[in-house]
Design a protein around this motif. Structure first.
Motif, mmCIF file in Angstrom:
data_model
loop_
_atom_site.group_PDB
_atom_site.id
_atom_site.type_symbol
_atom_site.label_atom_id
_atom_site.label_comp_id
_atom_site.label_asym_id
_atom_site.label_seq_id
_atom_site.Cartn_x
_atom_site.Cartn_y
_atom_site.Cartn_z
ATOM 1 N N ALA B 28 4.210 -14.030 33.422
ATOM 2 C CA ALA B 28 4.008 -14.099 34.872
ATOM 3 C C ALA B 28 3.542 -15.505 35.258
ATOM 4 C CB ALA B 28 2.988 -13.057 35.309
ATOM 5 N N HIS B 29 2.686 -16.057 34.445
ATOM 6 C CA HIS B 29 2.205 -17.408 34.730
ATOM 7 C C HIS B 29 3.310 -18.458 34.558
ATOM 8 C CE1 HIS B 29 -0.413 -20.871 34.977
ATOM 9 N NE2 HIS B 29 0.099 -21.310 33.829
ATOM 10 N N LEU B 30 4.083 -18.318 33.500
ATOM 11 C CA LEU B 30 5.130 -19.305 33.221
ATOM 12 C C LEU B 30 6.140 -19.381 34.358
ATOM 13 C CD1 LEU B 30 5.950 -18.749 29.438
ATOM 14 C CD2 LEU B 30 4.631 -20.607 30.478
ATOM 15 N N ALA B 31 6.364 -18.256 34.990
ATOM 16 C CA ALA B 31 7.352 -18.224 36.066
ATOM 17 C C ALA B 31 6.991 -19.196 37.179
ATOM 18 C CB ALA B 31 7.478 -16.806 36.611
ATOM 19 N N THR B 32 5.704 -19.528 37.282
ATOM 20 C CA THR B 32 5.302 -20.395 38.389
ATOM 21 C C THR B 32 4.725 -21.726 37.927
ATOM 22 O OG1 THR B 32 3.056 -19.507 38.408
ATOM 23 C CG2 THR B 32 4.689 -18.359 39.752
ATOM 24 N N CYS B 33 4.702 -21.967 36.633
ATOM 25 C CA CYS B 33 4.020 -23.179 36.164
ATOM 26 C C CYS B 33 4.900 -24.016 35.240
ATOM 27 C CB CYS B 33 2.715 -22.812 35.455
ATOM 28 S SG CYS B 33 1.832 -24.256 34.832
ATOM 29 N N PRO B 34 5.554 -25.043 35.778
ATOM 30 C CA PRO B 34 6.455 -25.881 34.978
ATOM 31 C C PRO B 34 5.739 -26.570 33.824
ATOM 32 C CG PRO B 34 6.518 -26.527 37.305
ATOM 33 C CD PRO B 34 5.468 -25.478 37.176
ATOM 34 N N ARG B 35 4.482 -26.908 34.028
ATOM 35 C CA ARG B 35 3.774 -27.624 32.969
ATOM 36 C C ARG B 35 3.600 -26.733 31.745
ATOM 37 N NH1 ARG B 35 -1.931 -29.382 32.058
ATOM 38 N NH2 ARG B 35 -2.496 -27.849 33.623
ATOM 39 N N CYS B 36 3.205 -25.499 31.959
ATOM 40 C CA CYS B 36 3.050 -24.580 30.824
ATOM 41 C C CYS B 36 4.400 -24.233 30.212
ATOM 42 C CB CYS B 36 2.294 -23.320 31.256
ATOM 43 S SG CYS B 36 0.528 -23.639 31.495
ATOM 44 N N ARG B 37 5.439 -24.137 31.048
ATOM 45 C CA ARG B 37 6.782 -23.899 30.497
ATOM 46 C C ARG B 37 7.164 -25.032 29.566
ATOM 47 N NH1 ARG B 37 8.665 -22.110 35.557
ATOM 48 N NH2 ARG B 37 9.664 -24.106 35.994
ATOM 49 N N ALA B 38 6.867 -26.252 29.999
ATOM 50 C CA ALA B 38 7.215 -27.405 29.156
ATOM 51 C C ALA B 38 6.430 -27.365 27.848
ATOM 52 C CB ALA B 38 6.940 -28.703 29.910
ATOM 53 N N GLU B 39 5.193 -26.894 27.927
ATOM 54 C CA GLU B 39 4.423 -26.811 26.679
ATOM 55 C C GLU B 39 5.037 -25.781 25.728
ATOM 56 O OE1 GLU B 39 0.086 -26.586 26.778
ATOM 57 O OE2 GLU B 39 0.094 -25.610 24.813
ATOM 58 N N VAL B 40 5.443 -24.665 26.268
ATOM 59 C CA VAL B 40 6.078 -23.641 25.422
ATOM 60 C C VAL B 40 7.363 -24.195 24.805
ATOM 61 C CG1 VAL B 40 7.268 -21.409 25.434
ATOM 62 C CG2 VAL B 40 5.075 -21.653 26.593
#
Lengths: 212, 94
Positions: B28-40
């Motif tokens: 749910a968080h990743l859907a709205t957070c590009p920075r965390c998506r990039a970390e993943v």
């Protein structure tokens, strides 16, 4: 007339396909070009199969996972976003996730945990051996070896053992929060090692820090 | 907000090492957070190197995959106009 038989303009030879980037290949797959899927398979099936074999006991399961991973690419090519990494790392992540699902649903799960606990308790659980047997590529091997022990063990149990961080915490007798942090910091450290060795470029890492 | 506890989970998430409850939270968080998506994404790329050396895929596996996609019609709500119909088969008009 037969004018709408339009295969010729987009016909690709095998040579053309082997030149395509991952992104181009996936575009061709989205146009139902079976030979593009065959090329993706040729490039990556060995790695995907190797990972599945490592995680799952029994080659039948591993083959099923490989089949699922490539069928999913065929059915939902849009799930792969070239801006988010290579096709290989996407396929491997799919494979890892699917294998872990299978592992966790296997009735052997409990036995697996008990075995790992037992080995740790005996002090004889030599993770190093397990990993070196896996013949990780040399530079990755050195990057792993350079990790502080607790980080390395946490990552190995999670990635190769398919354990959740909570299970890893139980196995190692460490607090969950600690294990969780170690997995993350270990991955970051590994990345720096890979960047230093030129195995990954720093772009994606840079994106991490100050992306728009 | 709950950003930090979620960030702490990103490594374990990337390695499929979290349970369903936390996974749902992270996603749910990743859907709205590009920075965390990039970390993943970055963690997954590292993980791909952990898997780097493969084994030759067994003989016959590709043939099974190819057989499966041929026996399976393209999804109805396909992504682009369906691939060309086989040469000889003019669609029968209703």
């Amino acid at each position: 007339m037969n004018g709408r038989f339009r295969r010729a303009p987009e016909a690709m030879t095998l040579d053309d396909l082997s030149q395509l980037t991952d992104g181009g290949l996936v575009v061709a797959i989205s146009r139902y070009r079976e030979e593009a899927l065959a090329e993706a398979y040729r490039r990556h099936a060995g790695a995907v199969y190797g990972l599945a074999r490592r995680l799952l006991t029994g080659e039948t399961f591993a083959e099923e996972v490989v089949q699922e991973v490539f069928l999913r690419l065929w059915e939902q090519p849009e799930k792969y976003d070239p801006g988010r990494g290579t096709l290989r790392s996407y396929l491997l992540a799919q494979c890892h996730g699917r294998s872990v699902d299978l592992l966790r649903s296997e009735s052997s799960r409990r036995r697996r945990e008990e075995r790992d606990l037992q080995r740790t308790a005996e002090g004889g659980y030599d993770l190093e051996h397990e990993v070196w047997d896996l013949a990780v590529a040399d530079q990755m091997g050195s990057a792993l070896a350079a990790l502080p022990d607790p980080e390395r063990k946490a990552i190995e149990l999670a990635y190769y053992g398919g354990h959740s961080y909570r299970e890893v915490a139980t196995i190692l007798g460490q607090p969950e929060g600690t294990v969780k942090s170690r997995i993350r910091s270990g991955l970051k450290r590994l990345r720096s090692g890979l960047e230093a060795a030129g195995l990954v470029d720093a772009d994606l890492g840079g994106l991490q820090g100050g992306g728009a | 907000m709950t950003h930090d506890p979620i960030e702490e989970l990103l490594g374990a998430y990337a390695l499929h090492a979290i349970d369903d409850d936390e996974r749902a939270m992270v996603e749910a968080h990743l859907a709205t957070c590009p920075r965390c998506r990039a970390e993943v994404d970055s963690h997954r790329e590292v993980a791909a190197h952990l898997a780097l050396t493969g084994a030759p895929a067994p003989d016959g596996l590709w043939e099974r995959i190819a057989g499966a996609i041929e026996s399976e019609p393209p999804p109805a709500s396909g992504r682009c106009p369906a691939r060309s119909a086989p040469a000889g088969s003019a669609p029968a008009s209703p």
